[in-house]
Motif scaffolding. Structure first.
Motif, PDB file in Angstrom:
ATOM      1  N   PRO A  34       0.807  -1.219   0.000  1.00 58.71           N
ATOM      2  CA  PRO A  34       0.000   0.000   0.000  1.00 58.71           C
ATOM      3  C   PRO A  34       0.840   1.269   0.000  1.00 58.71           C
ATOM      4  O   PRO A  34       0.415   2.302  -0.499  1.00 58.71           O
ATOM      5  N   ALA A  35       2.053   1.194   0.556  1.00 63.04           N
ATOM      6  CA  ALA A  35       2.917   2.369   0.558  1.00 63.04           C
ATOM      7  C   ALA A  35       3.232   2.819  -0.860  1.00 63.04           C
ATOM      8  O   ALA A  35       3.388   4.012  -1.130  1.00 63.04           O
ATOM      9  N   ALA A  36       3.323   1.858  -1.794  1.00 60.86           N
ATOM     10  CA  ALA A  36       3.576   2.220  -3.185  1.00 60.86           C
ATOM     11  C   ALA A  36       2.417   3.027  -3.755  1.00 60.86           C
ATOM     12  O   ALA A  36       2.601   3.925  -4.575  1.00 60.86           O
ATOM     13  N   LEU A  37       1.201   2.713  -3.301  1.00 59.57           N
ATOM     14  CA  LEU A  37       0.033   3.453  -3.764  1.00 59.57           C
ATOM     15  C   LEU A  37       0.059   4.895  -3.288  1.00 59.57           C
ATOM     16  O   LEU A  37      -0.409   5.803  -3.967  1.00 59.57           O
ATOM     17  N   LEU A  38       0.590   5.133  -2.111  1.00 58.58           N
ATOM     18  CA  LEU A  38       0.552   6.456  -1.505  1.00 58.58           C
ATOM     19  C   LEU A  38       1.786   7.283  -1.789  1.00 58.58           C
ATOM     20  O   LEU A  38       1.699   8.475  -2.048  1.00 58.58           O
ATOM     21  N   ALA A  39       2.946   6.675  -1.705  1.00 59.45           N
ATOM     22  CA  ALA A  39       4.158   7.472  -1.659  1.00 59.45           C
ATOM     23  C   ALA A  39       5.267   7.037  -2.608  1.00 59.45           C
ATOM     24  O   ALA A  39       6.045   7.872  -3.047  1.00 59.45           O
ATOM     25  N   SER A  40       5.374   5.757  -2.904  1.00 58.71           N
ATOM     26  CA  SER A  40       6.550   5.287  -3.624  1.00 58.71           C
ATOM     27  C   SER A  40       6.485   5.538  -5.123  1.00 58.71           C
ATOM     28  O   SER A  40       7.450   5.964  -5.733  1.00 58.71           O
ATOM     29  N   ALA A  41       5.342   5.257  -5.734  1.00 56.39           N
ATOM     30  CA  ALA A  41       5.234   5.411  -7.183  1.00 56.39           C
ATOM     31  C   ALA A  41       5.190   6.883  -7.572  1.00 56.39           C
ATOM     32  O   ALA A  41       4.401   7.643  -7.030  1.00 56.39           O
ATOM     33  N   PRO A  42       6.038   7.304  -8.529  1.00 57.42           N
ATOM     34  CA  PRO A  42       6.035   8.705  -8.941  1.00 57.42           C
ATOM     35  C   PRO A  42       4.826   9.091  -9.781  1.00 57.42           C
ATOM     36  O   PRO A  42       4.430  10.258  -9.811  1.00 57.42           O
ATOM     37  N   ASP A  43       4.226   8.121 -10.485  1.00 57.57           N
ATOM     38  CA  ASP A  43       3.069   8.436 -11.323  1.00 57.57           C
ATOM     39  C   ASP A  43       2.217   7.186 -11.527  1.00 57.57           C
ATOM     40  O   ASP A  43       2.554   6.091 -11.060  1.00 57.57           O
ATOM     41  N   LEU A  44       1.108   7.348 -12.250  1.00 57.32           N
ATOM     42  CA  LEU A  44       0.155   6.253 -12.430  1.00 57.32           C
ATOM     43  C   LEU A  44       0.754   5.103 -13.235  1.00 57.32           C
ATOM     44  O   LEU A  44       0.482   3.933 -12.948  1.00 57.32           O
ATOM     45  N   SER A  45       1.570   5.418 -14.242  1.00 52.39           N
ATOM     46  CA  SER A  45       2.155   4.351 -15.062  1.00 52.39           C
ATOM     47  C   SER A  45       3.082   3.470 -14.235  1.00 52.39           C
ATOM     48  O   SER A  45       3.123   2.245 -14.415  1.00 52.39           O
ATOM     49  N   ALA A  46       3.816   4.082 -13.304  1.00 52.95           N
ATOM     50  CA  ALA A  46       4.680   3.307 -12.420  1.00 52.95           C
ATOM     51  C   ALA A  46       3.846   2.409 -11.509  1.00 52.95           C
ATOM     52  O   ALA A  46       4.224   1.271 -11.209  1.00 52.95           O
ATOM     53  N   LYS A  68       0.910   1.157 -12.273  1.00 52.63           N
ATOM     54  CA  LYS A  68       0.348   0.079 -13.096  1.00 52.63           C
ATOM     55  C   LYS A  68       1.373  -1.022 -13.363  1.00 52.63           C
ATOM     56  O   LYS A  68       1.004  -2.148 -13.685  1.00 52.63           O
ATOM     57  N   ALA A  69       2.653  -0.690 -13.236  1.00 44.97           N
ATOM     58  CA  ALA A  69       3.684  -1.713 -13.406  1.00 44.97           C
ATOM     59  C   ALA A  69       3.681  -2.700 -12.244  1.00 44.97           C
ATOM     60  O   ALA A  69       4.072  -3.854 -12.393  1.00 44.97           O
ATOM     61  N   GLU A  70       3.215  -2.241 -11.070  1.00 41.78           N
ATOM     62  CA  GLU A  70       3.202  -3.072  -9.865  1.00 41.78           C
ATOM     63  C   GLU A  70       1.836  -3.689  -9.575  1.00 41.78           C
ATOM     64  O   GLU A  70       1.749  -4.760  -8.982  1.00 41.78           O
ATOM     65  N   PHE A  71       0.762  -3.001  -9.974  1.00 44.33           N
ATOM     66  CA  PHE A  71      -0.592  -3.421  -9.620  1.00 44.33           C
ATOM     67  C   PHE A  71      -1.505  -3.486 -10.846  1.00 44.33           C
ATOM     68  O   PHE A  71      -1.343  -2.714 -11.785  1.00 44.33           O
ATOM     69  N   LEU A  78     -17.811   6.589  -0.614  1.00 44.18           N
ATOM     70  CA  LEU A  78     -16.501   6.769  -1.231  1.00 44.18           C
ATOM     71  C   LEU A  78     -16.445   6.067  -2.588  1.00 44.18           C
ATOM     72  O   LEU A  78     -17.187   5.123  -2.852  1.00 44.18           O
ATOM     73  N   GLN A  79     -15.537   6.559  -3.439  1.00 45.45           N
ATOM     74  CA  GLN A  79     -15.233   5.894  -4.705  1.00 45.45           C
ATOM     75  C   GLN A  79     -13.973   5.068  -4.488  1.00 45.45           C
ATOM     76  O   GLN A  79     -13.003   5.548  -3.911  1.00 45.45           O
ATOM     77  N   TRP A  80     -13.988   3.832  -4.976  1.00 46.65           N
ATOM     78  CA  TRP A  80     -12.913   2.891  -4.653  1.00 46.65           C
ATOM     79  C   TRP A  80     -12.195   2.394  -5.893  1.00 46.65           C
ATOM     80  O   TRP A  80     -12.787   2.227  -6.954  1.00 46.65           O
ATOM     81  N   VAL A  81     -10.896   2.125  -5.717  1.00 42.96           N
ATOM     82  CA  VAL A  81     -10.081   1.448  -6.723  1.00 42.96           C
ATOM     83  C   VAL A  81      -9.586   0.146  -6.123  1.00 42.96           C
ATOM     84  O   VAL A  81      -9.077   0.120  -4.990  1.00 42.96           O
ATOM     85  N   GLN A  82      -9.742  -0.941  -6.867  1.00 37.18           N
ATOM     86  CA  GLN A  82      -9.200  -2.232  -6.453  1.00 37.18           C
ATOM     87  C   GLN A  82      -7.802  -2.368  -7.054  1.00 37.18           C
ATOM     88  O   GLN A  82      -7.619  -2.234  -8.264  1.00 37.18           O
ATOM     89  N   ALA A  83      -6.807  -2.601  -6.218  1.00 33.92           N
ATOM     90  CA  ALA A  83      -5.430  -2.756  -6.662  1.00 33.92           C
ATOM     91  C   ALA A  83      -4.941  -4.143  -6.266  1.00 33.92           C
ATOM     92  O   ALA A  83      -4.888  -4.471  -5.079  1.00 33.92           O
ATOM     93  N   THR A  84      -4.591  -4.946  -7.268  1.00 33.54           N
ATOM     94  CA  THR A  84      -4.117  -6.303  -7.019  1.00 33.54           C
ATOM     95  C   THR A  84      -2.659  -6.392  -7.454  1.00 33.54           C
ATOM     96  O   THR A  84      -2.337  -6.092  -8.607  1.00 33.54           O
ATOM     97  N   PRO A  85      -1.760  -6.743  -6.542  1.00 32.13           N
ATOM     98  CA  PRO A  85      -0.339  -6.801  -6.913  1.00 32.13           C
ATOM     99  C   PRO A  85      -0.080  -7.854  -7.987  1.00 32.13           C
ATOM    100  O   PRO A  85      -0.638  -8.949  -7.952  1.00 32.13           O
ATOM    101  N   LYS A  86       0.773  -7.510  -8.935  1.00 31.54           N
ATOM    102  CA  LYS A  86       1.111  -8.459 -10.002  1.00 31.54           C
ATOM    103  C   LYS A  86       2.048  -9.542  -9.489  1.00 31.54           C
ATOM    104  O   LYS A  86       2.029 -10.662  -9.984  1.00 31.54           O
ATOM    105  N   ALA A  87       2.865  -9.196  -8.502  1.00 29.91           N
ATOM    106  CA  ALA A  87       3.726 -10.212  -7.879  1.00 29.91           C
ATOM    107  C   ALA A  87       2.857 -11.107  -6.994  1.00 29.91           C
ATOM    108  O   ALA A  87       2.108 -10.613  -6.156  1.00 29.91           O
ATOM    109  N   LYS A  88       2.939 -12.385  -7.174  1.00 27.18           N
ATOM    110  CA  LYS A  88       2.061 -13.322  -6.465  1.00 27.18           C
ATOM    111  C   LYS A  88       2.689 -13.929  -5.219  1.00 27.18           C
ATOM    112  O   LYS A  88       2.059 -14.708  -4.517  1.00 27.18           O
ATOM    113  N   ASP A  89       3.933 -13.568  -4.935  1.00 32.24           N
ATOM    114  CA  ASP A  89       4.637 -14.228  -3.837  1.00 32.24           C
ATOM    115  C   ASP A  89       4.776 -13.359  -2.594  1.00 32.24           C
ATOM    116  O   ASP A  89       5.479 -13.706  -1.659  1.00 32.24           O
ATOM    117  N   GLY A  90       4.076 -12.204  -2.556  1.00 32.25           N
ATOM    118  CA  GLY A  90       4.181 -11.319  -1.405  1.00 32.25           C
ATOM    119  C   GLY A  90       3.109 -11.586  -0.365  1.00 32.25           C
ATOM    120  O   GLY A  90       2.250 -12.457  -0.527  1.00 32.25           O
TER     121      GLY A  90
END
Length: 210
Positions: free
Chosen positions: A112-124, A126-129, A140-152
């Motif tokens: 979740p930290a990548a969603l808030l602070a780590s990724a510099p932009d939306l394309s970055a 999308k590379a992770e989620f 509220l309006q919601w976005v579902q974010a599923t990590p592409k890495a399956k081993d975390g």
């Protein structure tokens, strides 16, 4: 301490999808580079051995500055601090006077930290989620974010927005533990003091490097 770390760094559920969630996330990524807010976190552990699910609530303050810097300062019921300074992730348990030090690049990844602070932009991001609109819920309006890495440890995250303002994170980890973080008083693009994300281990603290 590890459960707290997992709960913070590692969402799902609801009813008719709206197209607004992704728009809000895109606006947030484009327009908000820093911020501060208060938060309340409710962690629900799955039931075991026929017992009811256990719930724990904590609260504190949250600050971030993209890319890669954030701070969770837990004040109740116990004082704990999690700081990412761009290179190192620090976890400080005040009661134990113990500090855990990790490489930020290795510790975060698809969190979740990548969603808030780590990724510099939306394309970055999308590379992770994999990102998709989720049903509106609780106003509220919601976005579902599923990590592409399956081993975390992270299974999924829902990010909630009130308009373009970040309002909630709903996190589900691979152990079935759910952590709901609600933000209040969010100040977008707040001017944060230079030392906000600097951390120095207190005198006498037991420092563990991982």
């Amino acid at each position: 301490m590890k459960k707290l770390f997992t709960a913070v760094l590692i969402a799902a559920s609801a009813s008719v999808a709206s197209a607004e969630g992704l728009k809000s996330l895109e606006s947030f990524m484009k327009g908000v580079q820093s911020g501060r807010a208060d938060f309340t976190q409710t962690v629900t552990s799955p039931p075991k051995d026929g017992q009811a699910a256990r719930t724990k609530t904590s609260s504190g303050s949250f600050e971030f500055q993209r890319p890669g810097r954030f701070k969770f300062a837990y004040k109740k019921p116990f004082e704990q601090t999690i700081v990412a300074d761009g290179q190192t992730l620090w976890l400080h348990d005040v009661d134990l006077n113990q500090v855990t030090q990790r490489s930020q690049a290795k510790a975060l990844g698809s969190t979740p930290a990548a969603l808030l602070a780590s990724a510099p932009d939306l394309s970055a991001l999308k590379a992770e989620f994999t990102l998709e609109n989720a049903p509106d819920q609780d106003g509220l309006q919601w976005v579902q974010a599923t990590p592409k890495a399956k081993d975390g440890q992270l299974k999924s995250v829902r990010v909630g927005f009130a308009g373009e303002q970040l309002a909630a994170l709903d996190i589900l980890d691979s152990f079935g533990q759910r952590s709901l973080i609600r933000f209040t008083g969010m100040q977008a693009n707040a001017a944060l003091p230079a030392g906000t994300f600097q951390f120095k281990a207190p005198a006498g603290a037991d420092v563990v490097k991982q």
